[in-house]
Design a protein around this motif. Structure first.
Motif, short mmCIF file in Angstrom:
data_model
loop_
_atom_site.label_atom_id
_atom_site.label_comp_id
_atom_site.label_asym_id
_atom_site.label_seq_id
_atom_site.Cartn_x
_atom_site.Cartn_y
_atom_site.Cartn_z
N LEU A 126 8.77 -1.38 -0.06
CA LEU A 126 8.29 -0.02 0.35
C LEU A 126 8.47 1.19 -0.58
O LEU A 126 7.61 1.91 -0.94
N ALA A 127 9.88 1.19 -0.82
CA ALA A 127 10.31 2.42 -1.52
C ALA A 127 9.75 2.33 -2.87
O ALA A 127 9.44 3.50 -3.52
N ARG A 128 9.80 1.26 -3.45
CA ARG A 128 9.10 1.08 -4.96
C ARG A 128 7.66 1.49 -5.02
O ARG A 128 7.25 2.04 -5.97
N ARG A 129 6.87 1.14 -3.80
CA ARG A 129 5.53 1.42 -3.85
C ARG A 129 5.28 2.83 -3.70
O ARG A 129 4.59 3.43 -4.49
N VAL A 130 6.14 3.36 -2.86
CA VAL A 130 6.03 4.93 -2.74
C VAL A 130 6.33 5.68 -3.90
O VAL A 130 5.51 6.55 -4.44
N SER A 131 7.33 5.09 -4.76
CA SER A 131 7.57 5.72 -6.05
C SER A 131 6.53 5.68 -7.11
O SER A 131 6.37 6.57 -7.88
N ALA A 132 6.05 4.48 -7.05
CA ALA A 132 4.72 4.29 -7.86
C ALA A 132 3.37 4.65 -7.26
O ALA A 132 2.46 4.62 -8.00
N GLY A 133 3.39 5.44 -6.37
CA GLY A 133 2.23 5.98 -5.69
C GLY A 133 1.35 5.09 -5.07
O GLY A 133 0.22 5.21 -4.66
N ASN A 134 1.88 3.83 -4.66
CA ASN A 134 1.06 3.03 -3.90
C ASN A 134 1.49 2.82 -2.28
O ASN A 134 2.70 2.68 -1.96
N THR A 135 0.61 3.34 -1.49
CA THR A 135 0.94 3.61 -0.23
C THR A 135 0.29 2.30 0.63
O THR A 135 0.25 2.42 1.81
N GLY A 136 -0.08 1.34 0.14
CA GLY A 136 -0.29 -0.01 0.80
C GLY A 136 0.82 -0.76 1.32
O GLY A 136 1.93 -0.68 0.94
N THR A 137 0.49 -1.33 2.57
CA THR A 137 1.64 -2.17 3.05
C THR A 137 1.58 -3.64 3.46
O THR A 137 2.38 -3.96 3.87
N ASP A 138 0.26 -3.85 2.94
CA ASP A 138 -0.17 -5.34 3.02
C ASP A 138 1.06 -6.10 1.93
O ASP A 138 1.33 -5.79 0.96
N ALA A 139 1.24 -7.36 2.45
CA ALA A 139 2.35 -8.18 1.52
C ALA A 139 1.81 -8.30 0.12
O ALA A 139 2.82 -8.06 -0.87
N GLY A 140 0.62 -8.68 -0.18
CA GLY A 140 0.20 -8.90 -1.44
C GLY A 140 1.04 -9.57 -2.43
O GLY A 140 1.46 -10.83 -1.76
N PRO A 222 -4.82 -2.64 11.82
CA PRO A 222 -5.15 -2.51 10.65
C PRO A 222 -4.27 -2.01 9.89
O PRO A 222 -2.89 -1.58 9.93
N ALA A 223 -4.51 -2.12 8.41
CA ALA A 223 -3.56 -2.06 7.36
C ALA A 223 -2.81 -0.65 7.41
O ALA A 223 -3.82 0.34 7.59
N ALA A 224 -1.84 -0.49 7.45
CA ALA A 224 -1.27 0.98 7.58
C ALA A 224 -0.89 1.63 6.14
O ALA A 224 -1.05 0.93 5.18
N THR A 225 -0.44 2.61 6.07
CA THR A 225 -0.12 3.41 4.68
C THR A 225 1.21 3.89 4.79
O THR A 225 1.72 4.41 5.78
N VAL A 226 2.03 4.12 3.84
CA VAL A 226 3.44 4.55 3.66
C VAL A 226 3.16 6.07 3.14
O VAL A 226 2.46 6.39 2.12
N ALA A 227 3.77 7.02 3.89
CA ALA A 227 3.50 8.50 3.76
C ALA A 227 4.27 8.40 2.36
O ALA A 227 5.53 8.18 1.98
N PRO A 228 3.88 9.31 1.27
CA PRO A 228 4.53 9.46 0.04
C PRO A 228 5.47 10.49 0.31
O PRO A 228 5.54 11.27 1.22
#
Length: 228
Positions: A126-140, A222-228
């Motif tokens: 999750l931290a890497r996604r935030v750093s990359a500007g990705n706020t998705g939280t599904d596993a993918g 529903p899919a949540a988002t990570v606050a940047p």
């Protein structure tokens, strides 16, 4: 031989015994909560990295063999009404034979399938996604596909076995969607597989409802988002 505290083991009937590794131990609080609501006493015999009914790990983890011998003897002597097995990643003839024997003794067997696995600790992902500007939280693509593949294989195997209730963690908690990495602002796993308290509720409640025959008490939000 391992020694389990008396309070870890169920006394009286109707009873539930949870047997397996740390992944099935995740579910114990939810199973206790649901079991009490249905009048069951619940106990557990669990050990880290110890799948039930399997002594193949004894060369590497001798305590697993001892734990499983203790569990077999306890089940034989006390005959819980429901036996919940978890930590099984593939079916074997030995497992099928043991389940059939339990069924002949009047024990209802429930197998909880694999939990979601990830390529790294979920908070790090999750931290890497935030750093990359990705706020998705599904596993993918961060999910390890082997966990769902093992679940599908076990579900197909046990579908033809009248002695087993198989519960897919993926289906119970996530339906046909990707499992989320977090819910209500909390990561659901603290490493690549083990649940946080939030994860134990998110996955545990729908799985436990199925153990006792009721509808799931929680569904994937529903899919949540990570606050940047």
């Amino acid at each position: 031989m391992p020694v389990f505290k008396p309070e870890c083991l169920p006394t009286g009937h109707p009873s539930v015994l949870v047997w397996g590794n740390s992944h099935v131990a995740h579910f114990i609080n939810a199973i206790v909560e649901a079991g009490q609501a249905h009048g069951y006493v619940v106990g557990q015999i669990t050990g880290a990295a110890c799948p039930p009914l399997n002594e193949r790990y004894s060369r590497f983890l001798p305590y697993c063999r001892d734990m499983n011998i203790f569990a077999r003897e306890w089940v034989r002597d006390h005959k819980p009404d429901i036996l919940v097995l978890g930590g099984i990643i593939f079916a074997t003839p030995e497992i099928d034979e043991a389940i059939a024997r339990f069924a002949r003794e009047g024990i209802r067997v429930v197998v909880i399938g694999p939990v979601p696995l990830y390529r790294d600790a979920v908070p790090k992902l999750l931290a890497r996604r935030v750093s990359a500007g990705n706020t998705g939280t599904d596993a993918g693509s961060d999910a390890v596909p082997g966990a769902r593949q093992a679940d599908q294989a076990l579900r197909a195997h046990f579908a033809g076995n009248p002695h087993v209730t198989y519960i897919s963690v993926f289906d119970a908690a996530c339906g046909g969607s990707d499992c989320p990495l977090m819910a209500e602002g909390e990561p659901l796993q603290f490493d690549s597989s083990h649940f946080t308290q939030a994860g134990a509720k998110f996955f545990g409640r729908p799985v436990s409802a199925l153990i006792f025959g009721g509808p799931p008490t929680a569904t994937a939000p529903p899919a949540a988002t990570v606050a940047p």
